[in-house]
Structure formats: structure tokens, C-alpha cells
Design a protein around this motif. Sequence first.
Motif, mmCIF file in Angstrom:
data_model
loop_
_atom_site.group_PDB
_atom_site.id
_atom_site.type_symbol
_atom_site.label_atom_id
_atom_site.label_comp_id
_atom_site.label_asym_id
_atom_site.label_seq_id
_atom_site.Cartn_x
_atom_site.Cartn_y
_atom_site.Cartn_z
ATOM 1 N N GLY A 113 0.779 -1.234 0.000
ATOM 2 C CA GLY A 113 0.000 0.000 0.000
ATOM 3 C C GLY A 113 0.804 1.274 0.000
ATOM 4 N N GLY A 114 2.146 1.193 -0.010
ATOM 5 C CA GLY A 114 2.916 2.426 0.024
ATOM 6 C C GLY A 114 4.399 2.171 0.151
ATOM 7 N N THR A 115 5.091 3.134 0.763
ATOM 8 C CA THR A 115 6.531 3.049 0.963
ATOM 9 C C THR A 115 6.850 3.261 2.437
ATOM 10 O OG1 THR A 115 6.947 3.953 -1.255
ATOM 11 C CG2 THR A 115 8.767 4.027 0.318
ATOM 12 N N GLN A 116 7.546 2.315 3.031
ATOM 13 C CA GLN A 116 7.966 2.456 4.420
ATOM 14 C C GLN A 116 9.117 3.452 4.485
ATOM 15 O OE1 GLN A 116 6.583 0.592 7.098
ATOM 16 N NE2 GLN A 116 7.743 1.951 8.464
ATOM 17 N N ILE A 117 8.980 4.482 5.323
ATOM 18 C CA ILE A 117 9.983 5.538 5.436
ATOM 19 C C ILE A 117 10.437 5.679 6.881
ATOM 20 C CG2 ILE A 117 10.414 8.021 5.235
ATOM 21 C CD1 ILE A 117 10.260 6.850 2.554
ATOM 22 N N ARG A 118 11.754 5.776 7.074
ATOM 23 C CA ARG A 118 12.309 6.141 8.382
ATOM 24 C C ARG A 118 13.276 7.299 8.151
ATOM 25 N NH1 ARG A 118 14.463 1.797 12.624
ATOM 26 N NH2 ARG A 118 12.208 1.684 12.902
ATOM 27 N N LEU A 119 12.967 8.434 8.753
ATOM 28 C CA LEU A 119 13.741 9.653 8.519
ATOM 29 C C LEU A 119 14.122 10.286 9.846
ATOM 30 C CD1 LEU A 119 14.793 11.989 6.687
ATOM 31 C CD2 LEU A 119 12.481 12.964 6.822
ATOM 32 N N GLY A 120 15.401 10.514 10.032
ATOM 33 C CA GLY A 120 15.895 11.223 11.213
ATOM 34 C C GLY A 120 16.508 12.541 10.797
ATOM 35 N N VAL A 121 16.163 13.626 11.487
ATOM 36 C CA VAL A 121 16.643 14.965 11.143
ATOM 37 C C VAL A 121 17.294 15.591 12.374
ATOM 38 C CG1 VAL A 121 16.022 17.242 10.285
ATOM 39 C CG2 VAL A 121 14.794 15.228 9.445
ATOM 40 N N ASP A 122 18.503 16.158 12.183
ATOM 41 C CA ASP A 122 19.247 16.772 13.284
ATOM 42 C C ASP A 122 19.745 18.150 12.860
ATOM 43 O OD1 ASP A 122 19.096 14.303 14.741
ATOM 44 O OD2 ASP A 122 20.768 13.563 13.548
ATOM 45 N N PRO A 123 19.160 19.242 13.389
ATOM 46 C CA PRO A 123 19.709 20.575 13.098
ATOM 47 C C PRO A 123 21.098 20.707 13.699
ATOM 48 C CG PRO A 123 17.963 20.696 14.754
ATOM 49 C CD PRO A 123 17.973 19.297 14.253
ATOM 50 N N SER A 124 22.011 21.369 12.971
ATOM 51 C CA SER A 124 23.405 21.406 13.408
ATOM 52 C C SER A 124 23.645 22.336 14.594
ATOM 53 C CB SER A 124 24.301 21.840 12.242
ATOM 54 O OG SER A 124 23.960 23.153 11.813
ATOM 55 N N ASN A 125 22.789 23.359 14.769
ATOM 56 C CA ASN A 125 23.029 24.340 15.827
ATOM 57 C C ASN A 125 22.003 24.282 16.953
ATOM 58 O OD1 ASN A 125 25.428 25.566 14.840
ATOM 59 N ND2 ASN A 125 24.214 26.621 13.290
ATOM 60 N N VAL A 126 21.213 23.200 16.987
ATOM 61 C CA VAL A 126 20.222 23.020 18.054
ATOM 62 C C VAL A 126 20.335 21.583 18.558
ATOM 63 C CG1 VAL A 126 17.770 23.045 18.663
ATOM 64 C CG2 VAL A 126 18.646 24.678 16.979
ATOM 65 N N PRO A 127 20.459 21.365 19.874
ATOM 66 C CA PRO A 127 20.558 20.001 20.391
ATOM 67 C C PRO A 127 19.194 19.304 20.355
ATOM 68 C CG PRO A 127 20.578 21.564 22.209
ATOM 69 C CD PRO A 127 20.610 22.380 20.946
ATOM 70 N N LEU A 128 18.836 18.773 19.195
ATOM 71 C CA LEU A 128 17.514 18.166 19.008
ATOM 72 C C LEU A 128 17.626 17.053 17.975
ATOM 73 C CD1 LEU A 128 14.410 18.319 19.589
ATOM 74 C CD2 LEU A 128 14.263 19.821 17.586
ATOM 75 N N LYS A 163 30.817 24.280 19.764
ATOM 76 C CA LYS A 163 30.402 24.565 21.134
ATOM 77 C C LYS A 163 29.730 23.349 21.762
ATOM 78 C CE LYS A 163 27.563 27.759 23.863
ATOM 79 N NZ LYS A 163 26.616 28.900 23.813
ATOM 80 N N ARG A 164 30.109 23.028 22.986
ATOM 81 C CA ARG A 164 29.524 21.924 23.735
ATOM 82 C C ARG A 164 28.381 22.452 24.578
ATOM 83 N NH1 ARG A 164 28.822 16.474 23.534
ATOM 84 N NH2 ARG A 164 28.590 15.589 25.624
ATOM 85 N N VAL A 165 27.184 21.843 24.439
ATOM 86 C CA VAL A 165 25.985 22.310 25.133
ATOM 87 C C VAL A 165 25.484 21.219 26.064
ATOM 88 C CG1 VAL A 165 23.600 23.091 24.858
ATOM 89 C CG2 VAL A 165 25.329 23.798 23.203
ATOM 90 N N LEU A 166 25.204 21.590 27.332
ATOM 91 C CA LEU A 166 24.592 20.683 28.295
ATOM 92 C C LEU A 166 23.166 21.140 28.547
ATOM 93 C CD1 LEU A 166 27.493 20.204 30.871
ATOM 94 C CD2 LEU A 166 26.771 18.648 29.053
ATOM 95 N N SER A 167 22.212 20.211 28.510
ATOM 96 C CA SER A 167 20.797 20.556 28.647
ATOM 97 C C SER A 167 20.094 19.538 29.531
ATOM 98 C CB SER A 167 20.113 20.575 27.269
ATOM 99 O OG SER A 167 20.808 21.367 26.338
ATOM 100 N N VAL A 168 18.917 19.930 30.023
ATOM 101 C CA VAL A 168 18.049 18.972 30.691
ATOM 102 C C VAL A 168 17.401 18.131 29.590
ATOM 103 C CG1 VAL A 168 16.023 18.646 32.136
ATOM 104 C CG2 VAL A 168 17.591 20.557 32.583
ATOM 105 N N PRO A 169 17.584 16.815 29.600
ATOM 106 C CA PRO A 169 17.052 16.000 28.512
ATOM 107 C C PRO A 169 15.535 15.881 28.566
ATOM 108 C CG PRO A 169 17.954 14.597 30.202
ATOM 109 C CD PRO A 169 18.281 16.007 30.605
ATOM 110 N N TRP A 170 14.919 15.737 27.414
ATOM 111 C CA TRP A 170 13.498 15.442 27.331
ATOM 112 C C TRP A 170 13.221 14.622 26.082
ATOM 113 C CZ3 TRP A 170 11.305 17.074 22.852
ATOM 114 C CH2 TRP A 170 11.786 18.227 22.231
ATOM 115 N N ARG A 171 12.064 13.985 26.059
ATOM 116 C CA ARG A 171 11.658 13.182 24.908
ATOM 117 C C ARG A 171 10.144 13.211 24.772
ATOM 118 N NH1 ARG A 171 10.169 8.102 22.950
ATOM 119 N NH2 ARG A 171 11.373 7.410 21.111
ATOM 120 N N ALA A 172 9.663 13.403 23.537
ATOM 121 C CA ALA A 172 8.233 13.377 23.250
ATOM 122 C C ALA A 172 8.006 12.462 22.063
ATOM 123 C CB ALA A 172 7.714 14.781 22.937
ATOM 124 N N ALA A 173 6.920 11.679 22.101
ATOM 125 C CA ALA A 173 6.637 10.742 21.019
ATOM 126 C C ALA A 173 5.140 10.501 20.932
ATOM 127 C CB ALA A 173 7.377 9.425 21.235
#
Length: 197
Positions: A113-128, A163-173
Amino acid sequence: ELGLSALLRGKIEATDAHVIEPEVHVGLDRSGALTVPALAPSSQPGAMSIGRFSVENGRIVLTDAVSRSRLVLQKLWFDGEMRSVTGPFSGRGATVVGDQLYGYRISGGPTRGGTQIRLGVDPSNVPLTTQFDGILKFTNGVPSFDGALAASRPVGATLANGKRVLSVPWRAAGPLAITPSAAKLSNVTFRYGPAER
């Protein structure tokens, strides 16, 4: 580079395909249908097998006829494998949107019925880190995505400027459904802080 043994058998197998400075225009018309560059009438998307596939300094222009919006992906590069135009495929790369660099990882292939896609995106200047995983379908040319979205911020990250960045971790899904007219994220789970807290 073509595989000689396959060529002698009457098949086309590219052991290495390298594309330099391609430009592709993809859009949504007023009905929400996808408009893409047409293949030649004689070409068959699954007829050519590709081993290593890479793109250098590409440009993709995305447009929407209803909102008249335009998004340009510049300096796009990709390095990976693509068994055929229709997949399966996998690889990694990066692109520039505005003045922001985004790294990405992508894999996928045909499924019922379609195409299975797995995509990961990481902005270079934001810890996300953002991960999309689901099935891309086309109904009368109108695309839709049904799957899941996960976004997380790590404890520590090194940005593109060093630059090394330390943050409070979080996760949403949560489950994600996207059509040309709407995007719906439901039953979201959210975790804030280290696992031990």
C-alpha cells in the motif's frame, strides 16, 4: 559505473552512481496532488539496479499552490545505497534551509500500500533529534503519511560551531498522521529530565 557482467546479460546495474548539482522541483497543486518531474515514457523505475548512490550540491524546491509557499533545500548531499528508483534505499546526508544546516538519515522501501519511510533529522546548531517512522501513501496522486514522530533533546551535544551544550534532557513521542491539508499528533507521551528522576 556499470557492472559489465550484468550488461552482458542485458540488464543495467550501476555499481556506482554520482549525481552533481541536480535541481528538482516538487509541488502540491490545488487539489493536494503531488507534481513531480515526469519520467520518460520508455523508462521503467524498477529496471535499473543501483549499488552506491551519491548526490553532491543538489537543490530541491518545494511549492504549495494553495498557500503559495515555497521551501528551498540547498547544498544537499547524500551518500548511501539505492537498489532501484523505487527502493529499497538507505543513506545519510545534509542540506541547508535558509541559513540552517540539517543532517539527516533516511531509509525505506516498498511495502503493501505504500513506501515504508524512516527519517531522522538533526539541526546542526540546536541540540535536538527528530525521528519520523511510518508509511507514505499516494491516493490519486495525493500524498499522506501515517506513522509516528519522536523528538528528543540529549543531555549533551556538540554543535556545528564546536560549542559543547549541556541541557536537561526530554523526549516526546506519539502517532502522527499528515495530509496536504493537516497534520495530527495524538496520544503524546512526554518525559522531562533524566530517567532516574
